[in-house]
Motif scaffolding. Structure first.
Motif, mmCIF file in Angstrom:
data_model
loop_
_atom_site.group_PDB
_atom_site.id
_atom_site.type_symbol
_atom_site.label_atom_id
_atom_site.label_comp_id
_atom_site.label_asym_id
_atom_site.label_seq_id
_atom_site.Cartn_x
_atom_site.Cartn_y
_atom_site.Cartn_z
ATOM 1 N N THR A 78 69.284 110.803 54.058
ATOM 2 C CA THR A 78 68.118 110.546 54.898
ATOM 3 C C THR A 78 66.849 110.762 54.076
ATOM 4 O O THR A 78 66.849 111.505 53.091
ATOM 5 C CB THR A 78 68.054 111.490 56.110
ATOM 6 O OG1 THR A 78 67.755 112.823 55.652
ATOM 7 C CG2 THR A 78 69.363 111.515 56.887
ATOM 8 N N HIS A 113 68.795 114.771 53.494
ATOM 9 C CA HIS A 113 70.128 115.341 53.343
ATOM 10 C C HIS A 113 71.138 114.213 53.318
ATOM 11 O O HIS A 113 70.894 113.132 53.896
ATOM 12 C CB HIS A 113 70.438 116.309 54.500
ATOM 13 C CG HIS A 113 70.222 115.720 55.867
ATOM 14 N ND1 HIS A 113 71.187 114.991 56.526
ATOM 15 C CD2 HIS A 113 69.128 115.711 56.679
ATOM 16 C CE1 HIS A 113 70.701 114.588 57.703
ATOM 17 N NE2 HIS A 113 69.444 114.999 57.818
ATOM 18 N N GLU A 137 62.146 109.397 59.967
ATOM 19 C CA GLU A 137 63.413 109.525 59.231
ATOM 20 C C GLU A 137 64.195 108.216 59.240
ATOM 21 O O GLU A 137 64.400 107.616 60.293
ATOM 22 C CB GLU A 137 64.271 110.609 59.897
ATOM 23 C CG GLU A 137 65.669 110.747 59.305
ATOM 24 C CD GLU A 137 66.486 111.860 59.963
ATOM 25 O OE1 GLU A 137 66.279 112.128 61.165
ATOM 26 O OE2 GLU A 137 67.322 112.454 59.262
ATOM 27 N N GLU A 158 63.171 111.940 55.295
ATOM 28 C CA GLU A 158 62.534 112.368 56.540
ATOM 29 C C GLU A 158 61.439 113.403 56.342
ATOM 30 O O GLU A 158 61.544 114.533 56.822
ATOM 31 C CB GLU A 158 63.597 112.914 57.509
ATOM 32 C CG GLU A 158 64.522 113.965 56.930
ATOM 33 C CD GLU A 158 65.479 114.533 57.985
ATOM 34 O OE1 GLU A 158 65.003 114.928 59.055
ATOM 35 O OE2 GLU A 158 66.692 114.564 57.717
ATOM 36 N N ASP A 172 71.518 109.219 61.400
ATOM 37 C CA ASP A 172 70.475 110.139 61.840
ATOM 38 C C ASP A 172 69.132 109.416 61.724
ATOM 39 O O ASP A 172 68.862 108.783 60.695
ATOM 40 C CB ASP A 172 70.555 111.342 60.868
ATOM 41 C CG ASP A 172 69.654 112.496 61.218
ATOM 42 O OD1 ASP A 172 68.981 112.432 62.242
ATOM 43 O OD2 ASP A 172 69.641 113.473 60.438
HETATM 44 ZN ZN ZN Z 1 68.146 114.388 59.305
#
Ligand code: ZN
Ligand code: ZN
Length: 383
Positions: free
Chosen positions: A344, A304, A360, A346, A240
């Motif tokens: 992550t 997360h 991120e 972010e 991500d």
């Molecule tokens: Zn994310």
């Protein structure tokens, strides 16, 4: 790609260790990602029974061949059980012979199915206390990635970064958000991803104030902030990434937001290390944004966990105001970072009507700090 046998064996052992600590000898696994973790199975329907010396993979005729193949690879660790009529009947018949407490995953068991199981087990002469609600048993093992998972996540992050660099190089004013999203998704497939990990976010101008602004018909204008957030699934694992950029001079306000968010991200990444609480990582980012006078514009957690799911443990956010009520059958998740966790970082700021910035990256906790897995310039202004 399937996890090697010795790593499957290790996962099974770790899950059994947690089960034993909760007094459970058989675990009914219904969450598909937990099933995938324990067996390598990627079908749309299935369940598993974690037993003392093997894992039963329950699936139906559509997946008979796949189940047979992975069971052959797992040489005795995984045994397929093909459903004849319904999943519930097959599973109930299989566990009816178990004397010991059987745990089920309370977060994913529908109330209607739970009623069915308790009635069926009652008819089989079971004590109702023998079917035990549990939570986080497999998740508490998934939170620390094994060597095979780390290899996949590292490769996925490198590929995701290459896709981002390509898309950003092509970004021009006048292009619609949707066209950018399409370019991202085509890039993901070319780079070997199974597909996007979630709906690609391309949010330009005032839409950049929407933390989850899905790509729209809007055309990007010169100098506007554009939040580009996308993820991919590679070998079953999710990565991500977000960058905020402008095609042309964005002005002082956006430059200020960007500088502040970048410093916040840096502070969080610098702090993250084994033994640090995820809340402290969140606080490190939040304090920088607070000093910049934008605290009320940072409206979500700092990060997360990543893995088989794009949002999983650890949660990197502010401490909960009310402590979780400890429930019997719930496996505790570690409250400090450990080597092998992947998440992550972010932070973002969002100003309604004007725009926003988020940056991120994905990090892996190492023995002494973190390794940043994604690698894309954080330059705000594209030429
Ligand atoms: Zn994310
Ligand atoms: Zn994202």
């Amino acid at each position: 790609v399937r996890p090697p046998r010795e790593l499957l064996a290790d996962r099974h052992d770790r899950v059994r260790f947690v089960m034993a600590s909760l007094g459970i000898t058989t675990l009914l696994v219904s969450a598909l990602k937990n099933l995938e973790y324990l067996t390598g199975f990627r079908g749309s329907t299935g369940a598993a029974l974690v037993r003392a010396d093997h894992v039963v993979l329950v699936t139906d005729g559509r997946y008979e061949e796949e189940a047979g193949e992975l069971a052959a690879d797992a040489r005795g660790l995984v045994r397929p059980l093909i459903v004849e009529k319904t999943y519930e009947e097959t599973i109930a018949a299989s566990i009816a012979g178990d004397r010991s407490p059987v745990g089920f995953e309370a977060d994913v068991m529908p109330v209607s199915k739970h009623r069915w199981y308790t009635a069926a087990l009652d008819a089989a002469g079971w004590p109702s206390a023998g079917f035990v609600p549990t939570a986080s048993i497999v998740e508490s093992c998934r939170i620390v990635k094994d060597a095979w998972e780390i290899g996949l996540l590292r490769e996925a992050a490198a590929r995701l970064s290459a896709v981002a660099v390509g898309v950003l190089a092509d970004l021009r004013p006048g292009v619609r958000e949707q066209d950018v999203a399409q370019a991202v998704e085509a890039g993901l497939r070319r780079a070997g991803f199974y597909g996007p990990a979630f709906d690609t976010i391309v949010a330009s101008g005032p839409r950049a104030a929407l933390p989850h602004g899905r790509a729209s018909e809007r055309a990007i204008k010169p100098g506007e902030p554009v939040v580009l957030d996308f993820g991919g699934i590679y070998g079953g694992y999710c990565v991500d990434l977000t960058r905020t950029v402008a095609c042309g001079e964005p002005g002082d306000e956006v430059r200020y937001w960007h500088g502040c968010v970048l410093a916040a991200q840096r502070a969080a990444i610098d702090l993250a290390a084994p033994g640090i609480a995820p809340e402290a990582v969140d606080r490190a980012a939040r304090e920088v944004i607070e000093r910049g006078g934008l605290l009320d514009r940072f409206t979500h957690g700092t990060g997360h966990g990543l893995g088989l799911e794009v949002h999983e443990a650890p949660r990197v956010g502010p401490a909960r105001t009310m402590a979780r009520v400890p429930a019997a059958g719930t496996a505790p998740l570690p409250d400090r970072l450990q080597p092998g966790m992947v998440f992550t970082v972010e932070p973002g700021v969002y100003v309604p009507g004007r725009g926003g910035v988020r940056i991120e990256d994905d990090v892996l906790v190492t023995a002494s700090g973190v390794e940043v897995l994604t690698s894309v310039p954080t330059t705000l202004v594209l030429d």
